[in-house]
Design an enzyme around this catalytic site. Structure first.
Site, PDB file in Angstrom:
ATOM      1  N   CYS A   6       0.822  -1.204   0.000  1.00 36.60           N
ATOM      2  CA  CYS A   6       0.000   0.000   0.000  1.00 36.60           C
ATOM      3  C   CYS A   6       0.863   1.265   0.000  1.00 36.60           C
ATOM      4  O   CYS A   6       2.004   1.251   0.475  1.00 36.60           O
ATOM      5  CB  CYS A   6      -0.874  -0.043   1.257  1.00 36.60           C
ATOM      6  SG  CYS A   6      -2.395   0.870   1.066  1.00 36.60           S
ATOM      7  N   ASP A 130      -6.390  -3.363  10.940  1.00 34.28           N
ATOM      8  CA  ASP A 130      -5.215  -2.504  11.063  1.00 34.28           C
ATOM      9  C   ASP A 130      -5.064  -2.078  12.527  1.00 34.28           C
ATOM     10  O   ASP A 130      -5.974  -2.268  13.347  1.00 34.28           O
ATOM     11  CB  ASP A 130      -5.411  -1.272  10.153  1.00 34.28           C
ATOM     12  CG  ASP A 130      -4.114  -0.550   9.830  1.00 34.28           C
ATOM     13  OD1 ASP A 130      -3.042  -0.945  10.329  1.00 34.28           O
ATOM     14  OD2 ASP A 130      -4.182   0.439   9.067  1.00 34.28           O
TER      15      ASP A 130
END
Ligand SMILES: O=C(O)c1ccccc1NCC(=O)[C@H](O)[C@H](O)COP(=O)(O)O
Length: 213
Positions: A6, A130
């Site tokens: 990412c 996350d």
């Protein structure tokens, strides 16, 4: 196993990371992020990719109109919602973008935070778990307490994120057994500037571990 890298901002790095074995690239569409990229930058990366892989736009508190505009301007295959988007928001987005993968991210402060997730089961394709940071939404380098994920059961696939690095990724996969992993700062020289040696090291370390899971 899915491996999403990412915070891609550069064409050459997107191409190299695809060649190294990533199954997905993430593009940060959150203007306040130091990894923010415009639709035009995203399109330039995607058009240069040597093979077709998942390309995911990461949004937080964006409107449906803003998200659909970016998707229509780029060739994104998926959208990651990293803010406090509701199940209703996800449902509406799915109706607007039926062909696009919807990933809902949750920033977990503790095990109780997992109880929010079932309300989304019918409206998203994939979850991303996350770490929590009081000021930052993502790309924090903070690791989740993997022990709290032992009881996590989901009918949908999910990606483990938060502070993963070439050093701890193998242990994380073996301990937590996610469907995939997501890394950003753990394979970077600086925000938005990926370290290709670290990405290569990651793929050496995890090898074909996914096949065993
Ligand atoms: O990375 C960012 O700058 C970011 C900003 C705003 C919302 C989300 C963001 N990143 C989301 C990601 O998917 C990251 O890969 C994820 O948080 C893991 O990051 P890291 O702990 O650095 O591996």
């Amino acid at each position: 196993m899915r491996v999403k890298i990412c915070g891609i901002t550069k064409v050459d790095q997107g191409v190299a990371i695809t060649q190294l074995g990533a199954t997905a690239l993430g593009f940060i569409c959150v203007p306040s992020s130091s990894r923010y990229v415009t639709s035009s930058q995203i399109k330039s990366v995607i058009q240069a990719l040597p093979s077709k892989i998942d390309c995911i736009g990461v949004f937080a508190e964006a409107t449906i109109a803003e998200i659909t505009q970016v998707v229509s301007q780029t060739l994104l295959s998926g959208v990651q919602l990293h803010g406090s988007e509701s199940p209703e928001f996800c449902q509406e987005l799915r109706e607007k973008l039926p062909e696009v993968e919807i990933i809902k991210a949750f920033r977990l402060k503790n095990a109780e935070y997992l109880s929010q997730i079932p309300a989304y089961f019918n409206f998203v394709d994939t979850f991303l778990l996350d770490a929590y940071h009081p000021q930052m939404l993502g790309g924090t380098g903070i690791t989740i307490d993997w022990n709290i994920l032992k009881e996590f059961n989901s009918p949908s696939p999910w990606l483990l994120a938060g502070g993963l690095t070439p050093e701890n990724a193998r242990q994380a996969i073996e301990q937590v057994r996610p469907h995939g992993i997501d890394l950003s700062s753990g394979v970077e020289k600086a925000p938005g500037n990926k370290d290709l040696d670290k990405v290569a090291q990651l793929f050496r370390v995890i090898g074909n571990l996914g096949a065993d899971l």
